[in-house]
Write an enzyme that holds these catalytic residues in place. Structure first.
Site, short mmCIF file in Angstrom:
data_model
loop_
_atom_site.label_atom_id
_atom_site.label_comp_id
_atom_site.label_asym_id
_atom_site.label_seq_id
_atom_site.Cartn_x
_atom_site.Cartn_y
_atom_site.Cartn_z
N ASN A 10 32.89 42.95 -110.39
CA ASN A 10 32.61 41.79 -111.25
C ASN A 10 33.67 41.76 -112.36
OD1 ASN A 10 31.57 39.86 -112.96
ND2 ASN A 10 29.84 41.11 -113.66
N LYS A 12 34.12 39.59 -114.57
CA LYS A 12 33.66 38.90 -115.79
C LYS A 12 34.73 37.91 -116.26
CE LYS A 12 31.04 43.03 -116.84
NZ LYS A 12 30.20 43.72 -117.79
N HIS A 98 22.82 38.13 -114.13
CA HIS A 98 23.48 39.20 -114.87
C HIS A 98 22.93 39.23 -116.30
CE1 HIS A 98 26.49 41.74 -116.72
NE2 HIS A 98 26.87 42.09 -115.50
N GLU A 100 24.30 39.67 -119.00
CA GLU A 100 25.13 38.94 -119.98
C GLU A 100 24.81 37.45 -119.95
OE1 GLU A 100 28.92 40.45 -118.72
OE2 GLU A 100 28.41 42.43 -119.50
N GLU A 169 20.73 47.01 -112.74
CA GLU A 169 21.70 47.26 -113.79
C GLU A 169 20.98 47.46 -115.12
OE1 GLU A 169 25.82 45.58 -112.67
OE2 GLU A 169 24.74 44.04 -113.75
N GLY A 175 28.77 48.61 -119.45
CA GLY A 175 29.92 48.58 -120.34
C GLY A 175 29.84 49.59 -121.48
N SER A 215 28.37 51.19 -115.81
CA SER A 215 29.36 52.26 -116.03
C SER A 215 29.56 53.12 -114.79
CB SER A 215 28.97 53.11 -117.24
OG SER A 215 28.94 52.30 -118.40
C1 PEP Z 1 28.45 44.75 -114.80
O1 PEP Z 1 28.80 44.03 -115.70
O2 PEP Z 1 27.86 44.28 -113.82
C2 PEP Z 1 28.72 46.18 -114.93
C3 PEP Z 1 28.08 47.01 -114.16
O3 PEP Z 1 29.63 46.54 -115.89
P1 PEP Z 1 30.24 48.00 -116.15
O4 PEP Z 1 30.57 48.60 -114.81
O5 PEP Z 1 31.45 47.77 -116.98
O6 PEP Z 1 29.18 48.78 -116.85
#
Ligand code: PEP
Length: 260
Positions: A10, A12, A98, A100, A169, A175, A215
């Site tokens: 992803n 973003k 997501h 976000e 998630e 992040g 992460s």
């Molecule tokens: C995401 O935004 O779906 C995600 C898992 O981000 P990160 O791997 O940076 O934690």
């Protein structure tokens, strides 16, 4: 049937048009040879059509995804993109739910409409769920995720639900560099699969791909992917580093034969 193992990147809201093409080219090169799993690149809208062309030769295992779509198919929705429009540029998947985007006001009810619209348009959906830190601190993660699934997804019919990949998630891990431990993630994945079993049936639950996101990187991917109910990863930050993304893909592909 074995379930699909997957690593999805992803991006973003990152990369100019040209930077995105360089990243896609590098990511494809580093992911080559892992055709026993599905590799997904979820790019910003501006890259979709061109990156779709770059994936054509590998389209049996490398797939194009968008990061959002509108719930209506067309009309006066300035700035929005419909699922049909995504299909028309070659997207096969869309990420929905997501955290976000939920943080920007997307509700479970809206996400249910988006998921239906995406499936009707012929897209597969990577549907994200996960709890914030304060919910995890009071051990409320199961109830929280159950409600997200019941309100956002479990209204789908069996054949529609089979177009869904779930991404667990935990928000506190996205992040932040703070990954859920493989045991914490496995526990939630097994729970999510048990909910799918209750709502649908054994076959649908056993075939449902459940990704971990938060992460995930080349150092922890191997341990996460060793767990029985972790079918792959939704990768944010590390998907912007092509070599690392390729190493996560390889970690997933290497474990394919252990589970089947
Ligand atoms: C995401 O935004 O779906 C995600 C898992 O981000 P990160 O791997 O940076 O934690």
């Amino acid at each position: 049937m074995a379930r699909t193992l997957m690593v999805a990147g992803n991006w973003k809201m990152n990369k100019s048009f040209l930077e995105g093409l360089v990243l896609a080219n590098d990511a494809i090169n580093h992911a080559l040879g892992s055709a026993n799993i599905t590799v997904v690149l979820a790019t910003p809208f501006i890259h979709l059509h061109t990156v779709g062309g770059m994936l054509k030769d590998y389209s049996h295992y490398m797939k194009l995804a968008a990061q959002n779509c509108h719930h209506e198919s067309q009309g006066a929705y300035t700035g929005e993109i419909s699922a049909d429009m995504l299909r028309s540029v070659g997207a096969e998947y869309v990420i929905l739910g997501h955290s976000e985007r939920r943080a920007m006001g997307e509700t479970d009810e809206l996400l249910a409409k988006k998921a239906s619209a995406a499936i009707k348009a012929g897209l597969k959906v990577i549907f994200c769920v996960g709890e914030p830190a304060e919910v995890r601190e009071r051990n409320g993660q199961e109830r929280f995720v159950k409600l997200q699934l019941e309100r956002g997804l479990f209204n789908l019919a069996d054949d529609e639900f089979r177009q869904i990949t779930i991404a667990y998630e935990p928000i506190w891990a996205i992040g932040t560099g703070k990954t859920a431990s493989p045991d914490q993630a496995q526990e939630m994945h097994a729970y999510i699969r048990s909910l799918v079993r209750q709502c649908y049936n054994n076959l649908v639950a056993d075939e449902c791909t459940i990704l971990y996101g938060g992460s995930c990187n080349a150092l922890n991917a191997n341990d996460l992917f060793s767990k029985h109910d972790i079918d792959g990863g939704l990768i944010g930050g590390a998907s912007l580093r092509a070599e690392e993304f390729g190493n996560i893909v390889k970690a997933r592909a290497a474990k394919q034969y252990i589970r089947n």
